[in-house]
Design a protein around this motif. Structure first.
Motif, PDB file in Angstrom:
ATOM      1  N   VAL A   1      82.172  35.805  15.751  1.00 57.93           N
ATOM      2  CA  VAL A   1      81.925  36.029  17.237  1.00 57.93           C
ATOM      3  C   VAL A   1      83.337  35.692  18.037  1.00 57.93           C
ATOM      4  O   VAL A   1      83.372  36.288  19.144  1.00 57.93           O
ATOM      5  CB  VAL A   1      81.094  34.694  17.562  1.00 57.93           C
ATOM      6  CG1 VAL A   1      80.930  34.461  18.918  1.00 57.93           C
ATOM      7  CG2 VAL A   1      79.639  34.934  16.799  1.00 57.93           C
ATOM      8  N   ALA A   2      84.142  34.912  17.521  1.00 60.43           N
ATOM      9  CA  ALA A   2      85.342  34.973  18.268  1.00 60.43           C
ATOM     10  C   ALA A   2      85.988  36.143  18.310  1.00 60.43           C
ATOM     11  O   ALA A   2      86.744  36.396  19.244  1.00 60.43           O
ATOM     12  CB  ALA A   2      86.132  33.761  17.600  1.00 60.43           C
ATOM     13  N   ALA A   3      86.161  36.795  16.990  1.00 63.58           N
ATOM     14  CA  ALA A   3      86.739  38.372  16.941  1.00 63.58           C
ATOM     15  C   ALA A   3      86.252  39.116  17.836  1.00 63.58           C
ATOM     16  O   ALA A   3      86.874  39.980  18.519  1.00 63.58           O
ATOM     17  CB  ALA A   3      86.919  38.610  15.587  1.00 63.58           C
ATOM     18  N   GLY A   4      85.005  38.955  18.158  1.00 61.13           N
ATOM     19  CA  GLY A   4      84.142  40.117  18.949  1.00 61.13           C
ATOM     20  C   GLY A   4      84.357  39.886  20.484  1.00 61.13           C
ATOM     21  O   GLY A   4      84.531  40.851  21.179  1.00 61.13           O
ATOM     22  N   VAL A   5      84.506  38.471  20.591  1.00 61.40           N
ATOM     23  CA  VAL A   5      84.804  38.183  22.250  1.00 61.40           C
ATOM     24  C   VAL A   5      86.345  38.778  22.601  1.00 61.40           C
ATOM     25  O   VAL A   5      86.606  39.303  23.558  1.00 61.40           O
ATOM     26  CB  VAL A   5      84.736  36.669  22.413  1.00 61.40           C
ATOM     27  CG1 VAL A   5      85.180  36.207  23.814  1.00 61.40           C
ATOM     28  CG2 VAL A   5      83.191  36.150  22.273  1.00 61.40           C
ATOM     29  N   PHE A   6      87.135  38.756  21.641  1.00 58.48           N
ATOM     30  CA  PHE A   6      88.579  38.677  21.822  1.00 58.48           C
ATOM     31  C   PHE A   6      88.781  40.335  21.954  1.00 58.48           C
ATOM     32  O   PHE A   6      89.372  40.601  22.763  1.00 58.48           O
ATOM     33  CB  PHE A   6      89.193  38.301  20.730  1.00 58.48           C
ATOM     34  CG  PHE A   6      90.894  38.840  20.800  1.00 58.48           C
ATOM     35  CD1 PHE A   6      91.760  37.999  21.521  1.00 58.48           C
ATOM     36  CD2 PHE A   6      91.407  39.692  19.864  1.00 58.48           C
ATOM     37  CE1 PHE A   6      92.993  38.424  21.539  1.00 58.48           C
ATOM     38  CE2 PHE A   6      92.546  40.321  19.958  1.00 58.48           C
ATOM     39  CZ  PHE A   6      93.574  39.578  20.878  1.00 58.48           C
TER      40      PHE A   6
ATOM     41  N   TRP B   1      88.401  45.395  27.751  1.00 63.92           N
ATOM     42  CA  TRP B   1      88.134  45.306  29.162  1.00 63.92           C
ATOM     43  C   TRP B   1      89.456  45.232  29.983  1.00 63.92           C
ATOM     44  O   TRP B   1      89.515  46.016  31.139  1.00 63.92           O
ATOM     45  CB  TRP B   1      87.162  44.060  29.659  1.00 63.92           C
ATOM     46  CG  TRP B   1      86.942  43.844  31.108  1.00 63.92           C
ATOM     47  CD1 TRP B   1      87.538  42.881  31.883  1.00 63.92           C
ATOM     48  CD2 TRP B   1      86.038  44.417  31.854  1.00 63.92           C
ATOM     49  NE1 TRP B   1      87.246  43.078  33.052  1.00 63.92           N
ATOM     50  CE2 TRP B   1      86.225  43.937  33.149  1.00 63.92           C
ATOM     51  CE3 TRP B   1      85.176  45.480  31.522  1.00 63.92           C
ATOM     52  CZ2 TRP B   1      85.294  44.368  34.068  1.00 63.92           C
ATOM     53  CZ3 TRP B   1      84.234  45.965  32.297  1.00 63.92           C
ATOM     54  CH2 TRP B   1      84.420  45.386  33.711  1.00 63.92           C
ATOM     55  N   SER B   2      90.378  44.550  29.742  1.00 65.48           N
ATOM     56  CA  SER B   2      91.683  44.496  30.297  1.00 65.48           C
ATOM     57  C   SER B   2      92.608  45.754  30.195  1.00 65.48           C
ATOM     58  O   SER B   2      93.364  46.255  31.108  1.00 65.48           O
ATOM     59  CB  SER B   2      92.426  43.124  29.824  1.00 65.48           C
ATOM     60  OG  SER B   2      92.817  43.271  28.525  1.00 65.48           O
ATOM     61  N   ALA B   3      92.258  46.384  29.242  1.00 60.99           N
ATOM     62  CA  ALA B   3      93.051  47.567  29.050  1.00 60.99           C
ATOM     63  C   ALA B   3      92.414  48.958  29.571  1.00 60.99           C
ATOM     64  O   ALA B   3      92.898  50.050  29.311  1.00 60.99           O
ATOM     65  CB  ALA B   3      93.337  47.755  27.487  1.00 60.99           C
ATOM     66  N   ARG B   4      91.388  48.483  30.413  1.00 60.58           N
ATOM     67  CA  ARG B   4      90.519  50.036  30.685  1.00 60.58           C
ATOM     68  C   ARG B   4      91.273  50.503  31.854  1.00 60.58           C
ATOM     69  O   ARG B   4      92.125  50.048  32.818  1.00 60.58           O
ATOM     70  CB  ARG B   4      89.107  49.384  31.271  1.00 60.58           C
ATOM     71  CG  ARG B   4      89.107  48.675  32.542  1.00 60.58           C
ATOM     72  CD  ARG B   4      87.664  48.120  33.122  1.00 60.58           C
ATOM     73  NE  ARG B   4      87.817  47.877  34.484  1.00 60.58           N
ATOM     74  CZ  ARG B   4      88.204  46.602  34.885  1.00 60.58           C
ATOM     75  NH1 ARG B   4      88.942  45.844  34.041  1.00 60.58           N
ATOM     76  NH2 ARG B   4      88.184  46.214  36.114  1.00 60.58           N
ATOM     77  N   PRO B   5      91.109  51.937  31.962  1.00 60.25           N
ATOM     78  CA  PRO B   5      92.092  52.611  33.150  1.00 60.25           C
ATOM     79  C   PRO B   5      91.279  52.254  34.535  1.00 60.25           C
ATOM     80  O   PRO B   5      90.154  52.104  34.854  1.00 60.25           O
ATOM     81  CB  PRO B   5      91.729  53.952  32.959  1.00 60.25           C
ATOM     82  CG  PRO B   5      90.492  54.070  32.025  1.00 60.25           C
ATOM     83  CD  PRO B   5      90.328  52.846  31.213  1.00 60.25           C
ATOM     84  N   GLN B   6      92.101  51.966  35.615  1.00 54.01           N
ATOM     85  CA  GLN B   6      91.959  51.742  36.931  1.00 54.01           C
ATOM     86  C   GLN B   6      92.278  52.716  38.021  1.00 54.01           C
ATOM     87  O   GLN B   6      93.616  53.092  37.649  1.00 54.01           O
ATOM     88  CB  GLN B   6      92.513  50.341  37.291  1.00 54.01           C
ATOM     89  CG  GLN B   6      91.952  49.088  36.373  1.00 54.01           C
ATOM     90  CD  GLN B   6      92.384  47.720  36.689  1.00 54.01           C
ATOM     91  OE1 GLN B   6      93.065  47.683  37.795  1.00 54.01           O
ATOM     92  NE2 GLN B   6      91.944  46.663  36.112  1.00 54.01           N
TER      93      GLN B   6
END
Length: 210
Positions: free
Chosen positions: A6-11, A17-22
């Protein structure tokens, strides 16, 4: 083991999400045309003076002119006409031209000036300024030499100006006196003209006539 998964999935979810293009908003372009509109246009008329109106035409007192019509007309004499009148108006005021009068060289459309003389039927002299023909004293044109005494009752301002000691101002005084008193009855009346003293009268007496 389940906790680790679960921790690996959350990480992994946070990392993706943080690396998505904006989308990044492009900076506004400077509108040179708008900038030019904000600057006041340079005036091309700075320092250019406006043309001044020309001098008004010379007129007699009260908006009228006084002319002397002589020669072959029905009623010769001094005539008062509105300013801007022409030679034809002066001829009409003098009763018209007599039959057989020679009008060659007489410009009947010319605008009259205050204090001038119009002689009908006399030989025309040299043309004057403005193409005025037929304006003469006896057989001499305006501005030409006059043989014999100058007539105080018929001479124009230009002809009186040729006398010694008489300038344009004094010549106009003589013409004004003539118009106000109906002419000169004798040479001695010249003393009554403003600007003529005893000495000047003595110089003019042999050169003028009534």
């Amino acid at each position: 083991m389940a906790v680790v998964l679960v921790a690996a999935g959350v990480f992994a979810a946070v990392h993706f999400w943080s690396a998505r293009p904006q989308s990044v908003r492009a900076p506004d372009l400077v509108d040179e045309a708008a900038h030019a509109r904000t600057s006041p246009p340079a005036s091309e008329d700075v320092g250019v003076p406006e043309p001044s109106p020309g001098p008004p035409p010379a007129t007699g007192p009260g908006g009228h002119i006084v002319v002397d019509v002589s020669g072959k007309v029905r009623r010769p004499g001094i005539r008062q006409l509105p300013s801007g009148s022409r030679v034809v108006d002066a001829l009409r005021a003098a009763g018209g031209v007599r039959a057989g009068a020679d009008l060659t060289g007489l410009n009947r459309a010319r605008v009259l000036m205050d204090g001038e003389q119009i002689v009908v039927g006399a030989p025309s002299g040299p043309p004057t300024e403005g193409g005025a023909g037929g304006v003469a004293l006896g057989s001499s044109g305006v501005g030409s030499s006059v043989a014999g005494p100058v007539s105080l009752n018929t001479a124009t301002v230009e002809q009186l100006d040729t006398l010694p000691g008489v300038g344009p101002v004094l010549a106009q005084h003589i013409v004004d006196y003539r118009a106000q008193h109906g002419g000169f009855r004798s040479i001695d009346e010249l003393r009554e003209v403003n600007g003529i003293g005893d000495r000047r009268f003595a110089d003019l007496r042999p050169l003028v006539g009534p």
